[in-house]
Design an enzyme around this catalytic site. Sequence first.
Site, short mmCIF file in Angstrom:
data_model
loop_
_atom_site.label_atom_id
_atom_site.label_comp_id
_atom_site.label_asym_id
_atom_site.label_seq_id
_atom_site.Cartn_x
_atom_site.Cartn_y
_atom_site.Cartn_z
N TYR A 1 0.81 -1.03 0.09
CA TYR A 1 0.06 -0.05 0.09
C TYR A 1 0.88 1.28 0.05
O TYR A 1 2.01 1.15 0.60
CB TYR A 1 -0.84 -0.03 1.23
N HIS B 1 -5.62 1.82 -2.47
CA HIS B 1 -5.91 0.37 -2.70
C HIS B 1 -4.46 -0.27 -2.65
O HIS B 1 -3.57 0.63 -3.30
CB HIS B 1 -6.84 0.13 -3.67
N LYS C 1 -4.85 -5.26 -9.18
CA LYS C 1 -3.36 -5.15 -8.42
C LYS C 1 -2.64 -5.93 -9.64
O LYS C 1 -3.20 -6.32 -10.62
CB LYS C 1 -3.41 -6.09 -7.24
#
Length: 466
Positions: free
Chosen positions: A370, A378, A417
């Site tokens: 993070y 996020h 991600k």
Amino acid sequence: MAEAVFRPPRRKRRVFESYEAPFPVDVGGEDFRMCQAEIMNNNVIVRNPEDIERLYNKGYFGKGILSKSRPVYSISNPYLVSKWQGANVNMPIITSKKYQRRVQWAKSILQEQGLDDCSITEILKNYTKPLELPLLEQEGAEQTGDSCNSTGPNAENTELSSHSSADTGRVVDPESCSPECHNEGHQKACSEGGPASDSMAAFGPKEQKPADLKGAAEVSCQKHSFCVRCSCKAKESTEHKSCEMVESNECAPEYVLVEEEDESGLCPESDSAHEQENLVKKEKLVCRKNPFRIFEYLQLSLEEAFFLVYALGCLTIYYGEEPLTILKLWEFFSEVKPSFKTIYMAYHYFRSKGWVPKVGLKYGTDLLLYRKGPPFYHASYSVIAELVDDTFEGSLRRPFTWNSLSGLNRTTVNASKELMLCYLIRPSDMTEKEMSTPECLKRIKVQELIVTRWVSSRERSEQDDL
């Protein structure tokens, strides 16, 4: 192999807090504080509320054991808090059903200690009896359809269950408490005598008298009986005094407001023949002691705990009453978690780069990275750490097949991600003896590899544009 393209972290739409600091230590060292933790069931737990607030607010270390991330657990019912917002109190408000459930939990613990039903009934009846509530303001207490009872204990509001009444200890008088001492359900004892003044701290296998409160507290401490921990004999050192303060706070009674039906306030809507069916129910708030307190602690991962001890030097970890050294922690954590050394090397590296690594178990990886902290952004990367030698060979912790790698990458991409393989390169001349101490971190090199899925249609469209 193409060069990785940096993608900026995605900021969360709603941010409800401000960023304080990356680490719980100051550069100048003026506001330095040594925090304390303990090993409990192979987990690192922080119990001191001040240490919890400092470690989480400055660096977002750990998570609350009863919360999603920030330790903000409260037994108070949000609906009841908004319903009774006119009552100027700073105590948890719970339903009568929830309070009775805690009474049953306390009863089961007393039964496990071998007490007879008569003694249990007397103890619980005395402990849960209504108390005077001088903290309510009469002007804002009354609401439409509701009434707030601010009178002292009487025969009308002492009926919780079929328990008889007997005095087993001196009850803490809430009149001697200021509103500041009731801080979201975790209050300190306000009367003289500390934890021993609590009637539930005075129980034992035999009936206790008010004069035997000191001995009763010692019995409770030896057994760790009931829902709180009793403070033991005071230590001379500052660290032990801090532990005493934590245990004293846990031994202090917690006052709650229980919403109960006011039977005396039932009144018919009209003078019809169906008066019994048209009764308007009124509620009241009754101040009682919580017989079964639940404490939320801060749980640190092994990597977070070791980083605070080794890299920052702001945490002391105890096993029992003995503080553990850095070398002992390195050995102990390696035994508890075989992959600790590998994951910690990656954790130390990314923390030093300014990222906030958290456990990536829910996405099938070792770490999540993070920016600044979970409340602001996020996670940008899901990291898998592997320890290899100079030739990128070695016994991998997690050998991938093409199917497993493709599936993990697909899962990571669907969560917005990127999958990162972090290779920790160990020199070929490094021995196992060097690996047995954290000094081996100085010789470890790191190489990052981001895995992306090649899409043929996207590649063709890019070539056509060129």
